[in-house]
Design a protein around this motif. Structure first.
Motif, PDB file in Angstrom:
ATOM      1  N   VAL A 155       3.015  -3.608  -0.668  1.00 45.05           N
ATOM      2  CA  VAL A 155       3.280  -4.085   0.690  1.00 45.05           C
ATOM      3  C   VAL A 155       4.753  -3.937   1.028  1.00 45.05           C
ATOM      4  O   VAL A 155       5.116  -3.477   2.124  1.00 45.05           O
ATOM      5  N   ALA A 156       5.636  -4.314   0.096  1.00 53.25           N
ATOM      6  CA  ALA A 156       7.084  -4.229   0.342  1.00 53.25           C
ATOM      7  C   ALA A 156       7.526  -2.790   0.595  1.00 53.25           C
ATOM      8  O   ALA A 156       8.465  -2.547   1.363  1.00 53.25           O
ATOM      9  N   ARG A 157       6.855  -1.833  -0.006  1.00 51.82           N
ATOM     10  CA  ARG A 157       7.221  -0.425   0.144  1.00 51.82           C
ATOM     11  C   ARG A 157       6.488   0.257   1.295  1.00 51.82           C
ATOM     12  O   ARG A 157       6.729   1.420   1.578  1.00 51.82           O
ATOM     13  N   GLY A 158       5.577  -0.454   1.925  1.00 52.99           N
ATOM     14  CA  GLY A 158       4.855   0.113   3.054  1.00 52.99           C
ATOM     15  C   GLY A 158       3.808   1.131   2.675  1.00 52.99           C
ATOM     16  O   GLY A 158       3.417   1.961   3.505  1.00 52.99           O
ATOM     17  N   ASP A 159       3.318   1.082   1.449  1.00 50.64           N
ATOM     18  CA  ASP A 159       2.300   2.027   1.000  1.00 50.64           C
ATOM     19  C   ASP A 159       0.903   1.529   1.363  1.00 50.64           C
ATOM     20  O   ASP A 159       0.657   0.333   1.482  1.00 50.64           O
ATOM     21  N   ARG A 160      -0.036   2.452   1.484  1.00 52.82           N
ATOM     22  CA  ARG A 160      -1.375   2.126   1.988  1.00 52.82           C
ATOM     23  C   ARG A 160      -2.223   1.379   0.973  1.00 52.82           C
ATOM     24  O   ARG A 160      -2.971   0.468   1.324  1.00 52.82           O
ATOM     25  N   ALA A 161      -2.135   1.764  -0.291  1.00 52.24           N
ATOM     26  CA  ALA A 161      -2.993   1.172  -1.315  1.00 52.24           C
ATOM     27  C   ALA A 161      -2.258   1.175  -2.647  1.00 52.24           C
ATOM     28  O   ALA A 161      -1.271   1.899  -2.835  1.00 52.24           O
ATOM     29  N   ILE A 162      -2.742   0.368  -3.587  1.00 58.61           N
ATOM     30  CA  ILE A 162      -2.125   0.308  -4.912  1.00 58.61           C
ATOM     31  C   ILE A 162      -2.366   1.622  -5.647  1.00 58.61           C
ATOM     32  O   ILE A 162      -3.492   2.100  -5.745  1.00 58.61           O
ATOM     33  N   MET A 163      -1.277   2.182  -6.165  1.00 56.31           N
ATOM     34  CA  MET A 163      -1.349   3.402  -6.963  1.00 56.31           C
ATOM     35  C   MET A 163      -0.722   3.139  -8.325  1.00 56.31           C
ATOM     36  O   MET A 163      -0.210   2.045  -8.596  1.00 56.31           O
ATOM     37  N   GLU A 164      -0.724   4.153  -9.180  1.00 58.44           N
ATOM     38  CA  GLU A 164      -0.254   3.963 -10.544  1.00 58.44           C
ATOM     39  C   GLU A 164       1.219   3.578 -10.612  1.00 58.44           C
ATOM     40  O   GLU A 164       1.625   2.813 -11.496  1.00 58.44           O
ATOM     41  N   VAL A 165       2.046   4.074  -9.688  1.00 57.84           N
ATOM     42  CA  VAL A 165       3.458   3.716  -9.711  1.00 57.84           C
ATOM     43  C   VAL A 165       3.650   2.219  -9.473  1.00 57.84           C
ATOM     44  O   VAL A 165       4.523   1.592 -10.078  1.00 57.84           O
ATOM     45  N   HIS A 166       2.825   1.637  -8.616  1.00 63.10           N
ATOM     46  CA  HIS A 166       2.921   0.194  -8.387  1.00 63.10           C
ATOM     47  C   HIS A 166       2.509  -0.580  -9.629  1.00 63.10           C
ATOM     48  O   HIS A 166       3.107  -1.614  -9.956  1.00 63.10           O
ATOM     49  N   LEU A 167       1.480  -0.098 -10.320  1.00 64.09           N
ATOM     50  CA  LEU A 167       1.041  -0.756 -11.549  1.00 64.09           C
ATOM     51  C   LEU A 167       2.135  -0.710 -12.606  1.00 64.09           C
ATOM     52  O   LEU A 167       2.430  -1.716 -13.264  1.00 64.09           O
TER      53      LEU A 167
END
Length: 205
Positions: A155-167
């Motif tokens: 959410v903080a990065r404005g991305d659409r969905a959780i991806m591996e980089v967020h994990l």
């Protein structure tokens, strides 16, 4: 006013057709042991059969011998169950598609960013998902803890969905916040101490 706190899923009960159809699917195809059976205590015309999905909890089915499978998708109206998902290891997930296809079942394979999923219907039209997480949580944390942290990063990065980089970043953050270190500075470092010309020369090889 107070909450009524749940502590996990106790069991899921489905309305089945004849008992053998459910036994053949849940145990014969999905490998869930058939652990006990008794009458449906609210309906003497039905049997109530129980399966262990792998974590000691229960999948149960009401069955009746005069009911036959109706192979069409179960309703997805408001209030209805859309699908049930089961956790599997990467080894099992990798074998799920060819094993289903050997039974004449054509599954749908999806990359969900934080997990990989395979969808297929049971003989009564209920959608089943086999899900395999792409990550293991750090010691002392659950998958939900990692997903909560990954969601906040996404959410903080404005991305659409959780991806591996967020994990990956969520796991790094959880480990850093929950463990101690003698280092005063725990920010990322370059242990190779490489200079830009060296990197450029290395990349040109």
């Amino acid at each position: 006013m107070q909450k009524i706190q749940a502590q996990g899923v106790h069991h899921i009960t489905l309305v089945g057709a004849d008992r053998q159809t459910s036994i053949d699917f849940w145990e014969g195809l999905l490998g869930m042991p058939f652990i006990f059976e008794q009458p449906n205590l609210d309906n003497a015309n039905e049997s109530h059969i129980y399966f262990d999905p792998g974590d000691g909890r229960l999948i149960t089915v009401f069955t009746r011998e005069d009911r036959k499978p109706v192979q069409r998708r179960t309703p997805t109206d408001v209030g209805c169950v859309h699908h049930i998902a089961f956790n599997v290891s990467r080894a099992v997930w990798s074998q799920t598609q060819p094993r289903l296809e050997a039974h004449g079942i054509k599954p749908a394979v999806r990359d969900r960013g934080f997990m990989d999923s395979i969808y297929f219907e049971d003989p009564l039209g209920l959608l089943i998902e086999y899900a395999c997480y792409k990550f293991e949580p750090p010691s002392g944390y659950t998958h939900a803890d990692v997903l909560f942290a990954a969601h906040n990063l996404r959410v903080a990065r404005g991305d659409r969905a959780i991806m591996e980089v967020h994990l990956a970043d969520a796991i790094e953050s959880l480990v850093e916040s929950s463990t101690k270190s003698l280092s005063a500075d725990r920010s990322p470092k370059d242990p190779y101490r490489r200079t830009e010309p060296t990197l450029a020369h290395s990349n040109s090889k």
